[in-house]
Design an enzyme around this catalytic site. Sequence first.
Site, short mmCIF file in Angstrom:
data_model
loop_
_atom_site.label_atom_id
_atom_site.label_comp_id
_atom_site.label_asym_id
_atom_site.label_seq_id
_atom_site.Cartn_x
_atom_site.Cartn_y
_atom_site.Cartn_z
N TYR A 76 -2.11 -28.24 13.43
CA TYR A 76 -3.51 -27.74 13.49
C TYR A 76 -3.80 -27.98 12.15
CZ TYR A 76 -7.65 -25.35 13.96
OH TYR A 76 -9.16 -25.03 14.19
N LYS B 17 -6.63 -30.35 10.00
CA LYS B 17 -7.95 -29.62 9.48
C LYS B 17 -7.89 -30.11 7.83
CE LYS B 17 -9.72 -28.23 13.11
NZ LYS B 17 -11.26 -28.84 13.52
#
Length: 284
Positions: free
Chosen positions: A144, A148
Amino acid sequence: MAIPKRTVLITGCSNGGLGAALAIALHEAGLHVYATARTPSKMAHLTSLGIETMTLDVLSDPSITACVNQISSLDILINNAGAGYTMPVSDISIPEAKKLFDLNVWSYLAVTQAFLPLLLKSKGMIVNQTSIASVATVPFASAYGASKAAMAMFSTSQRLELAPFGITVIELKTGIVRSNFITNHQKQSKLPSHLPENSIYSPARAIVEKALTQDEFTDKGMRAEEWAKGVARDILKGKTPIVWRGEEAFLARIASCLPFGWFDGLVRKMTGLDLVEQIIKARG
């Protein structure tokens, strides 16, 4: 003659999420909001408030094209749709991590490219939702955070590359906000929240699997309404390329300026990694 309202399109606006909160805040600020989601029925609350809702599956090129064809002008595009994935790096499913990047990175670029002709005409704005996880390491959430961080770099490149055309690019480095993000992910995701049987973390399985659920963050953080109103004010001013909003955002901003690893101890304690290390070493 009445001055037309500024228009904004937001992806990922299912009820209870950050996109929905931002749609409401910008609607209240006087903009014409196009709130979009893959499943329109999940935007019923926004519809009841008089916000225009549209179907948009950001992973489908035909869906993106159909959405673009319904809009004649656009001032602001907010790429917000996204998902999470927690698993130790040693146990990550590479195919599932690629799907995460498809949503958190490549869909942002696909949607932006599709709406770019309208934004060029309006000399508009692109807002990309990233996270403090793009600069602050969170153990067991590396896929994740990496997605990002990748989008953060694309945002910086877009900011420079599109400036000659009068387009403003803003990145939202969002901290912890109370929303349905984690709850929805747990309900909808087919990804396991448990370790494989042969995981090297098996001796500390209970601690690690608790971290994988992220249950401790479910009821923590800034209220979504407060976050959205702050973000709406920030992006409408358009004076800063990075907006830091949400709980722990200020701390992450400080950490990003300090020497590498200064906050490792705090992060290890927050995620239980310190206890995991004790168990692993005791077994070793």
